[in-house]
Design an enzyme around this catalytic site. Structure first.
Site, PDB file in Angstrom:
ATOM      1  N   CYS A 140      -0.341 -10.780  -7.679  1.00 54.53           N
ATOM      2  CA  CYS A 140       0.926 -11.337  -8.264  1.00 54.53           C
ATOM      3  C   CYS A 140       1.779 -12.545  -8.473  1.00 54.53           C
ATOM      4  O   CYS A 140       1.522 -13.278  -8.137  1.00 54.53           O
ATOM      5  CB  CYS A 140       2.177 -10.319  -8.249  1.00 54.53           C
ATOM      6  SG  CYS A 140       1.082  -9.156  -7.087  1.00 54.53           S
ATOM      7  N   ASP A 198      -2.609  -6.938   3.582  1.00 55.22           N
ATOM      8  CA  ASP A 198      -3.660  -7.613   3.629  1.00 55.22           C
ATOM      9  C   ASP A 198      -3.511  -8.505   3.199  1.00 55.22           C
ATOM     10  O   ASP A 198      -4.383  -9.901   3.186  1.00 55.22           O
ATOM     11  CB  ASP A 198      -4.195  -7.096   1.623  1.00 55.22           C
ATOM     12  CG  ASP A 198      -4.828  -7.225   1.438  1.00 55.22           C
ATOM     13  OD1 ASP A 198      -5.958  -8.246   1.312  1.00 55.22           O
ATOM     14  OD2 ASP A 198      -4.977  -7.165  -0.648  1.00 55.22           O
ATOM     15  N   HIS A 235      -3.365  -0.671  -1.506  1.00 56.95           N
ATOM     16  CA  HIS A 235      -2.266  -1.058  -0.693  1.00 56.95           C
ATOM     17  C   HIS A 235      -1.078   0.028  -1.324  1.00 56.95           C
ATOM     18  O   HIS A 235      -0.095  -0.365  -0.955  1.00 56.95           O
ATOM     19  CB  HIS A 235      -1.474  -2.635  -2.254  1.00 56.95           C
ATOM     20  CG  HIS A 235      -2.779  -3.370  -1.827  1.00 56.95           C
ATOM     21  ND1 HIS A 235      -3.250  -3.774  -3.411  1.00 56.95           N
ATOM     22  CD2 HIS A 235      -2.476  -4.512  -1.114  1.00 56.95           C
ATOM     23  CE1 HIS A 235      -3.788  -5.077  -3.066  1.00 56.95           C
ATOM     24  NE2 HIS A 235      -3.522  -5.218  -1.632  1.00 56.95           N
ATOM     25  N   TYR A 239      -7.555   1.098  -9.810  1.00 57.04           N
ATOM     26  CA  TYR A 239      -7.496   0.708  -9.221  1.00 57.04           C
ATOM     27  C   TYR A 239      -6.749   1.455  -8.004  1.00 57.04           C
ATOM     28  O   TYR A 239      -5.935   2.308  -8.322  1.00 57.04           O
ATOM     29  CB  TYR A 239      -5.970  -0.355  -8.858  1.00 57.04           C
ATOM     30  CG  TYR A 239      -5.149  -1.295  -7.656  1.00 57.04           C
ATOM     31  CD1 TYR A 239      -5.735  -1.387  -7.414  1.00 57.04           C
ATOM     32  CD2 TYR A 239      -3.732  -1.046  -8.762  1.00 57.04           C
ATOM     33  CE1 TYR A 239      -4.703  -1.356  -6.028  1.00 57.04           C
ATOM     34  CE2 TYR A 239      -3.282  -1.361  -7.662  1.00 57.04           C
ATOM     35  CZ  TYR A 239      -3.391  -2.300  -6.681  1.00 57.04           C
ATOM     36  OH  TYR A 239      -2.610  -2.969  -5.844  1.00 57.04           O
TER      37      TYR A 239
END
Ligand code: ADP
Ligand code: SF4
Length: 682
Positions: free
Chosen positions: A31, A266, A173, A170
């Site tokens: 991001c 992460d 997360h 995806y």
């Protein structure tokens, strides 16, 4: 300079389905809050990475549909064809430099509260909406699952049209509905999408297969999967179902992009994961279960570690988000045999904090990050000097070091004077605190660059006074003399000195750094809320002293929620047996006793032998103020960094950088001009 042959392996092309990455350097999706709100800035941000040698450059999360609207954050959006042109900006920019462009398509499920689209959030089964939002997500129906599959296909086709080479499915997360379906804690369905593992993985498998059928002729399909959530039996585990999931899907995607979940694990900060490659224990197994290439991350900045990851069969591609932010030219520097020029990520998570504040990306080490289009800044080039005039920089903390380095890069003759015997200023001190050693990289990178330059003179142990500076007759003078912590308690909570504070001996972090003897039970009053309170608490506990960390906020080190560290900070303090006292402010002090008032007006006392105040800082600008009286002697006289406005290390580096770019530019430094992405009115 030539590349060291031992790094040749990093520059081998890697076939990923129908496309080929030119090398093994892979900027995984990350991001930056530029996204659909600032598409030109987004494209320029990714372009610089392709130019810097990353063979694959990806977007951030890209919403595929209004039912996955993650407002207020601003990431990617590909709801319909009208979103394609802004993605074209990105893919063209990346292709111009020979890299592949990847897009991370996402339906966020209940993580999207749909604050803009106002559609009811969906989840595998009914659940409270994400965060503390006072609403719920409803269980998605089977008919809607068919819609969801169509939305994924539509987004993949649009992504192909926009020029992407790698299209992500995806499931990581804890952010994606595909991952939510896999987890029994979220999925209580009794149809063919719930129950057995095969059923829970069905949707991910269908979306992977659909995506391949839709775009697989031309585009590679990547699967981003969190192999471990560190939640024990409540989450996906390597020792649980993760290996079975990899086994079920092994050959369907063209690429496996593996990591640990959630984002705080992460993108763990260096304070809590000091070593590169910290994800290896959780992701290494994947390569043995698939013939497809595998990419993974682990804050890799060392070329030797990268080579070892490949040679040992852990990864095929070296994934990076933060190392590519701190140094977009990392691959190019390895290629050119310029290892010492790599600006290594310090793992501070300021970049992450910006995202969590829904603000455009910035980086402590790389002040040009996010400014590529807005201000036209480039991490490796800077406008040549406008004159041969010399520049004096006074103070060699983060601001002075960065300013001196960039002025030298511009070609100015630079003198850097530092009062102490070592360069680094605050990072020299703060990096000595537990878990903070990586901050020294801020100094080390700049020192090694400065030492190699012929147009730079460094004067250590050289405390300059105003007359010394006037006598030097140097036309440009930049003052970067820093700041010091106040002793009177004035800060956010107290706008006036705390009652009785003049009657007790008060220490500050500066006393700790100076080696002052601070004995007995230590009461740390943290009205700053970042890392100093908790790292000092750790320091004194490690010395065997009793410590109480007191803060007016409702959590310790509350600002570290933005850096994704707060829960880890708190847990470490609890493990160390630090007494934590939140939501209390000091009302008055007397010898060995602090009188406190709580948020609910309850009253308490806390005893101490020593008290440390971390409240606010006063600028050390006496030198600057004296020189202002002779301002007409200088072409430039400017205070920068903490000496101008105390802030983060990132802010000091940025200020030093900006000052170097602005020298001789005639720019109004208090109202700099920058470009804005403005919405087109149709
Ligand atoms: P910043 O974060 O803005 O870079 P720091 O506090 O880290 O500020 O660094 C300020 C540096 O300036 C310190 O290393 C300090 O020793 C140095 N310094 C302060 N006063 C003088 C002076 N009069 N002459 C030279 N160096 C100075
Ligand atoms: Fe690394 Fe900090 Fe820069 Fe993020 S802000 S890339 S963690 S140095």
């Amino acid at each position: 300079m030539a590349r060291d042959p031992k790094y040749d392996i990093l520059f081998e092309p890697v076939k990923i389905g129908p496309v080929t990455a030119p090398n093994r350097f892979y900027q995984v999706p990350h991001c930056n809050v530029l996204g659909h709100g600032r598409p030109h800035a987004e494209a320029a941000n990714r372009r610089v990475k392709a130019e810097g040698g990353w063979g694959v450059v990806c977007t951030q999360e890209v919403e595929i549909h209004p039912t996955s609207d993650i407002t207020p954050t601003i990431e990617g959006r590909l709801w319909d064809d009208r979103d394609i042109p802004q993605h074209r900006l990105m893919t063209d920019a990346v292709h111009e430099h020979g890299a592949l462009a990847g897009i991370e398509l996402l339906h966020s499920g209940f993580h999207a509260t749909n604050l803009y689209s106002r559609v009811a959030p969906v989840a595998p089964s009914p659940i409270m909406a994400y965060g503390n939002y006072p609403g719920q997500a409803r269980g998605i129906s089977k008919r809607e699952i068919a819609d969801l599959r169509r939305w994924y296909i539509g987004a993949a086709l649009r992504a192909k049209k926009a020029g992407y080479d790698i299209i992500y499915v995806y499931a990581g997360h804890d952010l994606s509905i595909l991952q939510h379906f896999m987890k029994p804690s979220y999925n209580r369905r009794t149809d063919e999408y719930g129950g057995s593992l095969e059923n829970r993985v069905r949707l991910a498998k269908e979306v992977l297969t659909d995506t391949r059928e839709a775009v697989g002729d031309q585009c590679a399909v990547a699967f981003r999967f969190a192999t471990e959530e560190l939640l024990g039996a409540d989450g996906l585990q390597v020792s649980g179902e993760s290996q079975d999931i990899v086994g079920m899907l092994a050959e369907i995607p063209d690429l496996w992009d593996v990591n640990i979940s959630d984002w705080s694990n992460d993108s763990s900060s260096a304070r809590f994961e000091p070593n590169e490659g910290y994800q290896e224990p959780y992701t290494a197994f994947v390569k043995s279960m698939t013939s497809k290439p595998v990419v993974g991350v682990g804050r890799f900045t060392s070329a030797d570690t990268m080579v070892s990851q490949i040679k040992r069969g852990v990864l095929d591609l070296i994934g990076a988000a933060r190392p590519s932010i701190a140094d977009p030219f990392l691959p190019r520097k390895i290629d050119q045999g310029r290892i010492e020029d790599i600006r290594e990520c310090i793992g501070c998570n300021i970049c992450v904090a910006q995202d969590n504040m829904v603000a455009p990306i910035r980086c402590t080490q790389n002040p040009t990050q996010g400014e590529e289009w807005k201000q036209g800044w480039h991490p490796e080039s800077i406008e040549a000097a406008a004159s041969d005039d010399a520049v004096l920089v006074v103070g060699a903390g983060p601001a002075g070091l960065e300013c001196a380095l960039q002025l030298a890069n511009r070609g100015y003759p630079v003198a850097l004077a530092e009062a102490s015997e070592m360069l680094g200023g605050r990072v020299l001190h703060e990096s000595s605190l537990p878990g903070m050693s990586s901050y020294l990289r801020v100094r080390d990178y700049r020192e090694s660059q400065l030492r190699g330059k012929e147009n730079v003179e460094i004067y250590l142990d050289n405390k300059l006074g105003a007359q010394d500076i006037i006598d030097l007759e140097i036309p440009h003078v930049i003052i970067a003399t820093g700041a010091h912590w106040r002793r009177d308690g004035v800060g956010r909570t107290h706008l006036r000195a705390i009652d009785g504070i003049d009657k007790v001996e008060v220490f500050t972090p500066d006393d700790v750094f100076a080696g002052t003897d601070i004995s007995g039970r230590v009461l740390i009053y943290d009205d700053d809320y970042y890392y100093l309170g908790s790292t000092l608490a750790e320091l004194f506990r490690n010395r065997g002293q009793e410590v109480c960390l007191l803060t007016p906020e409702s959590k310790v080190s509350i600002w570290t929620e933005y850096t994704l560290e707060q829960a880890k900070v708190q847990s470490r303090l609890i493990d160390l047996d630090v007494e934590i006292l939140v939501s209390h402010r000091i009302t008055s002090l007397e010898a060995n006793t602090a009188h406190l008032e709580g948020a609910h007006r309850q009253r308490l006392k806390s005893n101490f032998d020593s008290i440390i105040m971390i409240t606010s800082r006063d600028v050390d600008d006496a030198l600057y103020q004296t020189l202002l009286e002779s301002e007409d002697r200088f072409r430039t006289l400017r205070a920068i960094g903490d000496c101008h406005t105390p802030g983060t290390v990132a802010a000091a580096v940025y200020d030093g950088h900006a000052a170097a770019r602005q020298l001789d530019s005639g720019e109004d430094i208090f109202a700099p001009l920058f470009r804005r992405d403005l919405p087109a009115i149709d």
